[in-house]
Design a protein around this motif. Sequence first.
Motif, PDB file in Angstrom:
ATOM      1  N   TYR A 205       0.863  -1.185   0.000  1.00 13.60           N
ATOM      2  CA  TYR A 205       0.000   0.000   0.000  1.00 13.60           C
ATOM      3  C   TYR A 205       0.897   1.232   0.000  1.00 13.60           C
ATOM      4  O   TYR A 205       1.572   1.510   0.963  1.00 13.60           O
ATOM      5  CB  TYR A 205      -0.909  -0.019   1.223  1.00 13.60           C
ATOM      6  CG  TYR A 205      -1.962   1.053   1.202  1.00 13.60           C
ATOM      7  CD1 TYR A 205      -2.995   1.006   0.263  1.00 13.60           C
ATOM      8  CD2 TYR A 205      -1.925   2.106   2.092  1.00 13.60           C
ATOM      9  CE1 TYR A 205      -3.955   1.994   0.234  1.00 13.60           C
ATOM     10  CE2 TYR A 205      -2.887   3.094   2.067  1.00 13.60           C
ATOM     11  CZ  TYR A 205      -3.904   3.033   1.133  1.00 13.60           C
ATOM     12  OH  TYR A 205      -4.853   4.014   1.105  1.00 13.60           O
TER      13      TYR A 205
ATOM     14  N   HIS B 155     -12.908  11.297   5.795  1.00 13.60           N
ATOM     15  CA  HIS B 155     -11.682  11.390   4.989  1.00 13.60           C
ATOM     16  C   HIS B 155     -11.995  10.879   3.589  1.00 13.60           C
ATOM     17  O   HIS B 155     -12.670   9.863   3.440  1.00 13.60           O
ATOM     18  CB  HIS B 155     -10.612  10.534   5.669  1.00 13.60           C
ATOM     19  CG  HIS B 155      -9.295  10.447   4.961  1.00 13.60           C
ATOM     20  ND1 HIS B 155      -8.761  11.484   4.226  1.00 13.60           N
ATOM     21  CD2 HIS B 155      -8.388   9.421   4.882  1.00 13.60           C
ATOM     22  CE1 HIS B 155      -7.575  11.095   3.738  1.00 13.60           C
ATOM     23  NE2 HIS B 155      -7.336   9.858   4.111  1.00 13.60           N
TER      24      HIS B 155
ATOM     25  N   GLU C   9      -9.826   9.955   1.084  1.00 13.64           N
ATOM     26  CA  GLU C   9      -8.924   9.065   0.342  1.00 13.64           C
ATOM     27  C   GLU C   9      -9.729   7.838  -0.093  1.00 13.64           C
ATOM     28  O   GLU C   9     -10.625   7.364   0.620  1.00 13.64           O
ATOM     29  CB  GLU C   9      -7.711   8.663   1.195  1.00 13.64           C
ATOM     30  CG  GLU C   9      -6.620   8.032   0.345  1.00 13.64           C
ATOM     31  CD  GLU C   9      -5.263   7.909   1.045  1.00 13.64           C
ATOM     32  OE1 GLU C   9      -5.142   8.301   2.225  1.00 13.64           O
ATOM     33  OE2 GLU C   9      -4.309   7.422   0.399  1.00 13.64           O
TER      34      GLU C   9
ATOM     35  N   ASP D 206      -9.541   4.729  -0.262  1.00 12.66           N
ATOM     36  CA  ASP D 206      -9.763   3.502   0.511  1.00 12.66           C
ATOM     37  C   ASP D 206     -10.938   3.655   1.481  1.00 12.66           C
ATOM     38  O   ASP D 206     -11.409   2.669   2.055  1.00 12.66           O
ATOM     39  CB  ASP D 206      -8.489   3.057   1.252  1.00 12.66           C
ATOM     40  CG  ASP D 206      -7.845   4.139   2.085  1.00 12.66           C
ATOM     41  OD1 ASP D 206      -7.970   5.322   1.744  1.00 12.66           O
ATOM     42  OD2 ASP D 206      -7.200   3.788   3.098  1.00 12.66           O
ATOM     43  N   HIS D 207     -11.428   4.885   1.625  1.00 17.13           N
ATOM     44  CA  HIS D 207     -12.612   5.109   2.477  1.00 17.13           C
ATOM     45  C   HIS D 207     -13.806   5.675   1.704  1.00 17.13           C
ATOM     46  O   HIS D 207     -14.940   5.477   2.107  1.00 17.13           O
ATOM     47  CB  HIS D 207     -12.251   6.048   3.633  1.00 17.13           C
ATOM     48  CG  HIS D 207     -11.045   5.593   4.380  1.00 17.13           C
ATOM     49  ND1 HIS D 207     -11.029   4.429   5.123  1.00 17.13           N
ATOM     50  CD2 HIS D 207      -9.784   6.088   4.443  1.00 17.13           C
ATOM     51  CE1 HIS D 207      -9.816   4.241   5.624  1.00 17.13           C
ATOM     52  NE2 HIS D 207      -9.043   5.231   5.220  1.00 17.13           N
TER      53      HIS D 207
ATOM     54  N   HIS E  14      -4.567  12.680   8.086  1.00 12.85           N
ATOM     55  CA  HIS E  14      -3.319  13.009   7.440  1.00 12.85           C
ATOM     56  C   HIS E  14      -3.499  13.743   6.101  1.00 12.85           C
ATOM     57  O   HIS E  14      -2.500  14.019   5.421  1.00 12.85           O
ATOM     58  CB  HIS E  14      -2.481  11.736   7.238  1.00 12.85           C
ATOM     59  CG  HIS E  14      -3.045  10.772   6.214  1.00 12.85           C
ATOM     60  ND1 HIS E  14      -2.318  10.351   5.127  1.00 12.85           N
ATOM     61  CD2 HIS E  14      -4.241  10.188   6.086  1.00 12.85           C
ATOM     62  CE1 HIS E  14      -3.026   9.516   4.393  1.00 12.85           C
ATOM     63  NE2 HIS E  14      -4.197   9.411   4.965  1.00 12.85           N
TER      64      HIS E  14
ATOM     65  N   ASP F  61      -8.033   7.521   9.822  1.00 15.54           N
ATOM     66  CA  ASP F  61      -6.734   6.834   9.758  1.00 15.54           C
ATOM     67  C   ASP F  61      -5.956   6.879  11.074  1.00 15.54           C
ATOM     68  O   ASP F  61      -5.182   5.957  11.366  1.00 15.54           O
ATOM     69  CB  ASP F  61      -5.869   7.465   8.662  1.00 15.54           C
ATOM     70  CG  ASP F  61      -6.255   7.003   7.262  1.00 15.54           C
ATOM     71  OD1 ASP F  61      -6.649   5.832   7.109  1.00 15.54           O
ATOM     72  OD2 ASP F  61      -6.161   7.812   6.330  1.00 15.54           O
TER      73      ASP F  61
ATOM     74  N   SER G  93     -10.197   3.750  11.077  1.00 17.47           N
ATOM     75  CA  SER G  93     -10.706   3.275   9.782  1.00 17.47           C
ATOM     76  C   SER G  93      -9.938   2.067   9.251  1.00 17.47           C
ATOM     77  O   SER G  93     -10.285   1.546   8.195  1.00 17.47           O
ATOM     78  CB  SER G  93     -10.639   4.410   8.769  1.00 17.47           C
ATOM     79  OG  SER G  93      -9.302   4.866   8.647  1.00 17.47           O
ATOM     80  N   HIS G  94      -8.883   1.661   9.942  1.00 16.52           N
ATOM     81  CA  HIS G  94      -8.162   0.436   9.569  1.00 16.52           C
ATOM     82  C   HIS G  94      -7.861  -0.366  10.841  1.00 16.52           C
ATOM     83  O   HIS G  94      -7.457   0.210  11.855  1.00 16.52           O
ATOM     84  CB  HIS G  94      -6.820   0.750   8.906  1.00 16.52           C
ATOM     85  CG  HIS G  94      -6.911   1.499   7.607  1.00 16.52           C
ATOM     86  ND1 HIS G  94      -7.368   0.932   6.449  1.00 16.52           N
ATOM     87  CD2 HIS G  94      -6.584   2.776   7.301  1.00 16.52           C
ATOM     88  CE1 HIS G  94      -7.321   1.828   5.467  1.00 16.52           C
ATOM     89  NE2 HIS G  94      -6.856   2.958   5.967  1.00 16.52           N
TER      90      HIS G  94
HETATM   91 FE1  FEO Z   1      -5.757   8.166   4.211  1.00 15.19          FE
HETATM   92 FE2  FEO Z   1      -6.823   5.002   4.952  1.00 15.19          FE
HETATM   93  O1  FEO Z   1      -6.602   6.547   3.928  1.00 15.19           O
END
Ligand code: FEO
Length: 404
Positions: A23, A77, A79, A81-82, A144, A163, A223-224
């Motif tokens: 990633y 957020h 990005e 992936d979300h 971030h 994140d 979120s992860h």
């Molecule tokens: Fe900044 Fe998990 O994306």
Amino acid sequence: MMATKLAPGVYWVGAIDWNLREYHGYTLPGTTYNAYLVRGEKTALIDGAYHGFEGEVLGRIESVCNPGAIDYIVVNHIEMDHSGTLPAFVRRMPDVPIYCTGRAAAGLARHYDISGWKIHVVKSGDTLDLGGKTLTFLEAPMLHWPDSMFTYLVEDAILFPNDAFGQHVASAARFDDELGKDAAMAHAQKFFANLIIPLAPKVLKKLDEVGGLGIDIRMIAPSHGIVWRSYAGDILKAYTDWSRGVAKEKVTIVYDTMHGSTTMMARAIAEGIMAEGADVRVCLLRDGRYEGTHRSDIVTDILDSKAVIIGSPTLQDEVLPTVAGFLSYLRGLAPGRLTAKKIGCAFGSHGGMGGAVAQAEAALKAAGIEVIDGGFQVNYRPDGDELGRAYELGRRVVQEIRAR
Ligand code: FEO
């Protein structure tokens, strides 16, 4: 597909990406994209997943309620992936308002065709009353991305920071105590080392700001990865410590070699470090005879090391390409932004004019690492005296750590 209950009316409805191994530059054993459902009299969906995981998220939602029951979507957020699932969700729920920051609204327009989307811009301190559940928003720019935001569920004292405090790990565990504290903290350390280091001053400022609000935080749902419910205080303290540069009496040696001379030097330096009673990690970068250590694992070690030593033979007056790649990654992370500075030095062998050591020292300085030694290079193979000097260099680095 099943949801996981965090608290009454609060559910994890995310997706597990079992197969993701890389990633943007870091290796990982899979990850999760965490979305959450909060149900009062009204229902809010917080965050989403990568495009392609729409069915998994919707399936978990359906184990709790009909997706048609969702009244609000919160985008902490943008990005992908979300937010990747957002277009599909909007197609299915076209009238549902999307709560996000102004920067997120602008950023969504750069990613998707948002014509017709019902975007509701929020600022720090704004709230959303779900009837028995209250969401409070806190902008977190550059934690971030410029759009980033934390959402806090007042009644259950759950922070959804996207994140921040996350970890890339795919497992059956949804909570820290299910994965185990040591594993959860190790994954969080790697996440911090590879993504958060350059933001350390902003992390400290935001932690101060959150502390100043006087709110209780019983659970942190990033979120992860896993949700912090038993060790929320531990991960908050770890973020403070990592951002301040708190590290161990530990040295990370990173090097590559052509014919083994730089390996001989690395090993002698490591012996000197161990002779002083300090911890050391010796990381060969190259793939080949040995698999080598990936840069993302090396910077995880650097995060809790007080010193970094770079080794490279000289190739065409340059560091080896593997070392150059690593130094580029390190410069980008800029560990010099941590409150407590790290120290470092460089070494290597050469057959001609040399040059690699000076380049490595320059890169260390550019990363904010204080170079404490004038560079140690040998011509061709190190002899016994030179290996003795390498050993003494290792001892000297530890003594310098202790003198600070
Ligand atoms: Fe900044 Fe998990 O994306």
